[in-house]
Motif scaffolding. Sequence first.
Motif, PDB file in Angstrom:
ATOM      1  N   THR A  97      -5.109  -6.881 -16.804  1.00 48.86           N
ATOM      2  CA  THR A  97      -4.569  -5.645 -17.359  1.00 48.86           C
ATOM      3  C   THR A  97      -3.179  -5.451 -16.786  1.00 48.86           C
ATOM      4  OG1 THR A  97      -6.764  -4.665 -17.535  1.00 48.86           O
ATOM      5  CG2 THR A  97      -4.891  -3.147 -17.567  1.00 48.86           C
ATOM      6  N   ILE A  98      -2.201  -5.336 -17.691  1.00 52.69           N
ATOM      7  CA  ILE A  98      -0.816  -5.169 -17.253  1.00 52.69           C
ATOM      8  C   ILE A  98      -0.317  -3.809 -17.736  1.00 52.69           C
ATOM      9  CG2 ILE A  98       1.522  -6.102 -17.288  1.00 52.69           C
ATOM     10  CD1 ILE A  98       0.313  -8.829 -17.920  1.00 52.69           C
ATOM     11  N   PRO A  99      -0.161  -2.871 -16.798  1.00 53.35           N
ATOM     12  CA  PRO A  99       0.366  -1.561 -17.184  1.00 53.35           C
ATOM     13  C   PRO A  99       1.884  -1.618 -17.340  1.00 53.35           C
ATOM     14  CG  PRO A  99      -0.089  -1.616 -14.843  1.00 53.35           C
ATOM     15  CD  PRO A  99      -0.514  -2.955 -15.406  1.00 53.35           C
ATOM     16  N   ALA A 100       2.503  -0.488 -17.612  1.00 49.45           N
ATOM     17  CA  ALA A 100       3.957  -0.431 -17.782  1.00 49.45           C
ATOM     18  C   ALA A 100       4.683  -0.990 -16.552  1.00 49.45           C
ATOM     19  CB  ALA A 100       4.393   1.001 -18.047  1.00 49.45           C
ATOM     20  N   ASP A 101       4.142  -0.747 -15.390  1.00 49.99           N
ATOM     21  CA  ASP A 101       4.695  -1.307 -14.151  1.00 49.99           C
ATOM     22  C   ASP A 101       3.891  -2.560 -13.802  1.00 49.99           C
ATOM     23  OD1 ASP A 101       5.543  -1.995 -11.635  1.00 49.99           O
ATOM     24  OD2 ASP A 101       5.008  -0.078 -10.699  1.00 49.99           O
ATOM     25  N   GLN A 104       1.566  -3.296 -10.816  1.00 44.61           N
ATOM     26  CA  GLN A 104       0.251  -2.657 -10.707  1.00 44.61           C
ATOM     27  C   GLN A 104      -0.822  -3.401 -11.499  1.00 44.61           C
ATOM     28  OE1 GLN A 104      -0.136   0.088  -8.650  1.00 44.61           O
ATOM     29  NE2 GLN A 104       1.963  -0.467  -8.121  1.00 44.61           N
ATOM     30  N   MET A 105      -0.529  -4.606 -11.955  1.00 40.69           N
ATOM     31  CA  MET A 105      -1.505  -5.314 -12.789  1.00 40.69           C
ATOM     32  C   MET A 105      -2.761  -5.655 -11.997  1.00 40.69           C
ATOM     33  SD  MET A 105      -0.070  -9.022 -13.768  1.00 40.69           S
ATOM     34  CE  MET A 105       1.347  -9.526 -12.855  1.00 40.69           C
ATOM     35  N   THR A 106      -3.859  -5.665 -12.733  1.00 41.08           N
ATOM     36  CA  THR A 106      -5.169  -5.911 -12.130  1.00 41.08           C
ATOM     37  C   THR A 106      -5.930  -6.951 -12.948  1.00 41.08           C
ATOM     38  OG1 THR A 106      -6.203  -4.130 -13.414  1.00 41.08           O
ATOM     39  CG2 THR A 106      -5.346  -3.554 -11.218  1.00 41.08           C
ATOM     40  N   ILE A 107      -6.970  -7.500 -12.330  1.00 40.82           N
ATOM     41  CA  ILE A 107      -7.883  -8.391 -13.045  1.00 40.82           C
ATOM     42  C   ILE A 107      -9.306  -7.887 -12.861  1.00 40.82           C
ATOM     43  CG2 ILE A 107      -6.438 -10.437 -12.967  1.00 40.82           C
ATOM     44  CD1 ILE A 107      -8.027 -11.442 -10.584  1.00 40.82           C
ATOM     45  N   GLU A 131     -19.937  -7.862  -5.453  1.00 40.72           N
ATOM     46  CA  GLU A 131     -18.950  -7.197  -4.607  1.00 40.72           C
ATOM     47  C   GLU A 131     -17.619  -7.031  -5.334  1.00 40.72           C
ATOM     48  OE1 GLU A 131     -16.974 -10.725  -2.079  1.00 40.72           O
ATOM     49  OE2 GLU A 131     -19.150 -10.562  -1.856  1.00 40.72           O
ATOM     50  N   TYR A 132     -17.505  -7.657  -6.500  1.00 44.14           N
ATOM     51  CA  TYR A 132     -16.243  -7.627  -7.235  1.00 44.14           C
ATOM     52  C   TYR A 132     -16.118  -6.364  -8.073  1.00 44.14           C
ATOM     53  CZ  TYR A 132     -16.257 -12.559  -6.012  1.00 44.14           C
ATOM     54  OH  TYR A 132     -16.300 -13.733  -5.324  1.00 44.14           O
ATOM     55  N   GLY A 133     -14.891  -5.929  -8.251  1.00 47.97           N
ATOM     56  CA  GLY A 133     -14.611  -4.750  -9.043  1.00 47.97           C
ATOM     57  C   GLY A 133     -13.986  -5.099 -10.374  1.00 47.97           C
ATOM     58  N   VAL A 134     -13.714  -4.070 -11.155  1.00 51.34           N
ATOM     59  CA  VAL A 134     -13.096  -4.280 -12.462  1.00 51.34           C
ATOM     60  C   VAL A 134     -11.579  -4.152 -12.408  1.00 51.34           C
ATOM     61  CG1 VAL A 134     -15.146  -3.603 -13.753  1.00 51.34           C
ATOM     62  CG2 VAL A 134     -13.454  -1.881 -13.148  1.00 51.34           C
ATOM     63  N   ARG A 135     -11.060  -3.621 -11.308  1.00 55.13           N
ATOM     64  CA  ARG A 135      -9.599  -3.482 -11.169  1.00 55.13           C
ATOM     65  C   ARG A 135      -9.157  -3.998  -9.811  1.00 55.13           C
ATOM     66  NH1 ARG A 135      -9.892   2.135 -13.831  1.00 55.13           N
ATOM     67  NH2 ARG A 135      -9.591   1.554 -15.982  1.00 55.13           N
ATOM     68  N   ASN A 136      -8.993  -5.282  -9.723  1.00 55.55           N
ATOM     69  CA  ASN A 136      -8.546  -5.917  -8.489  1.00 55.55           C
ATOM     70  C   ASN A 136      -7.058  -6.227  -8.620  1.00 55.55           C
ATOM     71  OD1 ASN A 136     -11.335  -6.579  -7.109  1.00 55.55           O
ATOM     72  ND2 ASN A 136     -11.497  -6.974  -9.289  1.00 55.55           N
ATOM     73  N   ARG A 137      -6.298  -5.722  -7.704  1.00 54.56           N
ATOM     74  CA  ARG A 137      -4.846  -5.905  -7.773  1.00 54.56           C
ATOM     75  C   ARG A 137      -4.477  -7.381  -7.632  1.00 54.56           C
ATOM     76  NH1 ARG A 137      -1.490  -1.731  -5.650  1.00 54.56           N
ATOM     77  NH2 ARG A 137       0.139  -3.180  -6.268  1.00 54.56           N
ATOM     78  N   LEU A 138      -3.482  -7.778  -8.387  1.00 51.74           N
ATOM     79  CA  LEU A 138      -2.985  -9.156  -8.304  1.00 51.74           C
ATOM     80  C   LEU A 138      -1.837  -9.279  -7.327  1.00 51.74           C
ATOM     81  CD1 LEU A 138      -2.940 -10.686 -11.884  1.00 51.74           C
ATOM     82  CD2 LEU A 138      -4.518 -11.055 -10.023  1.00 51.74           C
ATOM     83  N   ALA A 140       0.150  -7.607  -4.066  1.00 52.26           N
ATOM     84  CA  ALA A 140       0.107  -6.657  -2.962  1.00 52.26           C
ATOM     85  C   ALA A 140       1.364  -5.790  -2.993  1.00 52.26           C
ATOM     86  CB  ALA A 140       0.010  -7.408  -1.641  1.00 52.26           C
ATOM     87  N   ASP A 141       1.266  -4.612  -2.434  1.00 52.82           N
ATOM     88  CA  ASP A 141       2.425  -3.717  -2.378  1.00 52.82           C
ATOM     89  C   ASP A 141       3.600  -4.424  -1.721  1.00 52.82           C
ATOM     90  OD1 ASP A 141       1.159  -1.627  -3.619  1.00 52.82           O
ATOM     91  OD2 ASP A 141       0.380  -0.812  -1.734  1.00 52.82           O
ATOM     92  N   GLY A 142       4.752  -4.306  -2.341  1.00 51.76           N
ATOM     93  CA  GLY A 142       5.970  -4.887  -1.782  1.00 51.76           C
ATOM     94  C   GLY A 142       6.195  -6.335  -2.158  1.00 51.76           C
ATOM     95  N   GLU A 143       5.190  -6.971  -2.776  1.00 51.70           N
ATOM     96  CA  GLU A 143       5.330  -8.371  -3.171  1.00 51.70           C
ATOM     97  C   GLU A 143       6.115  -8.473  -4.472  1.00 51.70           C
ATOM     98  OE1 GLU A 143       2.299 -12.054  -4.193  1.00 51.70           O
ATOM     99  OE2 GLU A 143       1.594 -10.312  -3.112  1.00 51.70           O
ATOM    100  N   LYS A 144       6.865  -9.532  -4.621  1.00 52.30           N
ATOM    101  CA  LYS A 144       7.655  -9.741  -5.825  1.00 52.30           C
ATOM    102  C   LYS A 144       6.739 -10.014  -7.014  1.00 52.30           C
ATOM    103  CE  LYS A 144      11.227 -12.561  -7.829  1.00 52.30           C
ATOM    104  NZ  LYS A 144      11.835 -13.835  -7.870  1.00 52.30           N
ATOM    105  N   VAL A 145       7.076  -9.475  -8.161  1.00 49.26           N
ATOM    106  CA  VAL A 145       6.310  -9.697  -9.379  1.00 49.26           C
ATOM    107  C   VAL A 145       6.766 -11.004 -10.014  1.00 49.26           C
ATOM    108  CG1 VAL A 145       5.719  -8.794 -11.643  1.00 49.26           C
ATOM    109  CG2 VAL A 145       6.125  -7.222  -9.744  1.00 49.26           C
ATOM    110  N   PRO A 146       5.934 -12.047 -10.016  1.00 48.59           N
ATOM    111  CA  PRO A 146       6.359 -13.342 -10.534  1.00 48.59           C
ATOM    112  C   PRO A 146       6.130 -13.547 -12.022  1.00 48.59           C
ATOM    113  CG  PRO A 146       4.235 -13.560  -9.531  1.00 48.59           C
ATOM    114  CD  PRO A 146       4.645 -12.101  -9.398  1.00 48.59           C
TER     115      PRO A 146
END
Length: 161
Positions: A97-101, A104-107, A131-138, A140-146
């Motif tokens: 899932t890729i939001p406008a930002d 903040q994308m999740t898997i 143990e897995y969720g439906v919105r796991n961040r890809l 981390a905060d401060g990491e470059k979006v590749p």
Amino acid sequence: MKITTQRFGDLMIPEEKIITMPKPVLGFEHLKRYCLIEREDTAPFLWFQSIDDPAVAFIIVNPVYFYSDYRIEVNPKEIEELDISDVRMVETYVIVTIPADPSQMTINLQGPILINTETRLAKQLVLVNSEYGVRNRLIADGEKVPVESVVEENAEAPVLV
């Protein structure tokens, strides 16, 4: 087979590349046929393009790319439904899932899609005791979006996987 997609235009899909989901993606129960589209500029992400609805295409990725310890248990009923004779012929993907930002994308690790590459049967599992969720961040905060190009609509011709 020629299909029309909203994102990629007209595509020729060989019959042997069509993936059938007897039990479709949750929320999209009317869509049972898909194909995988790979583009070099969006790797490791793929598109899970509906053949039945040109507007529906999920961005998917092999979860191990981001979560190296990702493991799931598949029960015998699901193995039978996918007609799995060799587990090495099964590929696992999760929906992105890729939001406008994009930072903040999740898997969705709780709802993986298994594809039997021999039979081209697929199924989305629901891992109820996981143990897995439906919105796991890809990212981390401060990491470059590749993967900014993943959300671009105009790019090179797609490659079928």
